[in-house]
Enzyme design. Structure first.
Site: not given
Ligand code: BV8
Ligand code: ZN
Length: 241
Positions: A103, A106, A121, A129, A149, A189
């Site tokens: 996901q 980076d 993602h 573009c 672009c 993670g």
């Molecule tokens: C889609 C790009 C179809 C941006 C990102 C209601 C119910 C279900 C779904 C939805 C809903 N409402 C809307 C939705 C759909 C929505 C969604 O899921 N929303 C959620 C918030 C409810 N999803 C979408 O829109 C997706 N598309 O479904 O298409 C569609 C089409 C139209 C309409 C509806 C649906 C697109 C999702 C992509 C979003 N883009 N990123 C950017 O980054 O600039 S998501 C963003 O969160 C990042 O990409 C990241 O990767 C992702 C997930 O976060 P995590 O990676 O889990 O990171 P986080 O900080 O949360 O957690 C870190 C974890 O690591 C923790 O657990 C921590 O304990 C642990 N940790 C920390 N340190 C360590 C560690 N573990 C091990 N070692 C360590 N050292």
């Molecule tokens: Zn273009």
């Protein structure tokens, strides 16, 4: 360092496995110094971020969204893969049928050498573009405002999947195939709140896979995870090999 108890179990599962899939989130890059999204120092605790990663925000104010991505590009440009990223490259070479789904945007997995990889993602070092949809690598830090672009003068956007946007169909197909045909799924993670990635564990379990999670603060979810290991990815993942 005392290794958590579950590690020998996962090592045994991996030793005999022919098909392994791994799903990673921001936690695997935390040990490289890349801030996670929802943690204490989280990138997204600032309400702006939640609003910025959407097509509406970009349409309304592309400059603000690009400023946020330039800030993240500057932050990530100095980070390198850690032992967990490298351990997954080693695992890719050992396992007959391996696939890594990340996901993270980076770029640390491809930088470490992962090839059997879906960046579901997108990737912060790629731009797309908005007119001709051409995707290019662009490592400028910062990207000069507003980027256009070279082919058609259209406005460039980050090649990243925002909330409300669908994933690339090929990435989605490849990921669904990888989670529903693996013997072991490792989830490393991720807070498991973003769909469709958050549904992959249940899919793998239904298909009979052994699902293990590695997380700094594990919230065991016995319905869909067979084994949870609490620890830092950079320490635990290399110990799985
Ligand atoms: C889609 C790009 C179809 C941006 C990102 C209601 C119910 C279900 C779904 C939805 C809903 N409402 C809307 C939705 C759909 C929505 C969604 O899921 N929303 C959620 C918030 C409810 N999803 C979408 O829109 C997706 N598309 O479904 O298409 C569609 C089409 C139209 C309409 C509806 C649906 C697109 C999702 C992509 C979003 N883009 N990123 C950017 O980054 O600039 S998501 C963003 O969160 C990042 O990409 C990241 O990767 C992702 C997930 O976060 P995590 O990676 O889990 O990171 P986080 O900080 O949360 O957690 C870190 C974890 O690591 C923790 O657990 C921590 O304990 C642990 N940790 C920390 N340190 C360590 C560690 N573990 C091990 N070692 C360590 N050292
Ligand atoms: Zn273009």
């Amino acid at each position: 360092m005392q290794l958590p108890a579950g590690i020998p179990k996962i090592r045994a599962r991996l030793a005999g496995a022919r098909a392994v899939t791994v799903l990673t989130g921001a936690g695997i890059s935390a040990d490289s110094g890349v801030p996670t999204f929802r943690g204490a120092e989280g990138l997204w605790r600032d309400h702006r971020a939640e609003e910025l990663a959407t097509p509406e925000a970009f349409a309304r104010n592309p400059r603000l969204v690009w400023e946020w991505y330039n800030w993240r590009r500057e932050l990530i440009a100095t980070k390198i893969p850690n032992a967990a990223h490298h351990a997954l490259v080693e695992l890719e070479q050992r396992i007959e049928r391996f696939w890594l789904i990340t996901q993270n945007v980076d770029g640390l997995h491809p930088a470490a050498g992962s090839r059997k990889l879906s960046e579901i993602h997108g990737n912060i070092w790629k731009v797309r573009c908005t007119q001709c949809r051409q995707v290019q690598e662009n490592r400028a830090v910062p990207i000069p405002m507003l980027p256009l672009c070279p082919a058609c003068d259209g406005l460039l956007r980050p090649h990243i999947v925002w909330f409300g946007e669908s994933l690339d169909p090929d990435d989605l197909d490849r990921s669904m195939a990888a989670v529903s045909s693996c013997e072991v799924l490792l989830i490393i993670g991720t807070s498991g709140v973003v769909y469709p990635a958050a549904s992959f564990a249940a899919l793998a379990r239904q298909a009979g896979a052994f699902v293990a999670e590695i997380n700094l603060d594990p919230a065991p979810n016995p319905q869909i995870v067979d084994l949870t290991i609490g620890g830092r990815a950079a320490e635990v993942v290399p110990a799985l090999l």
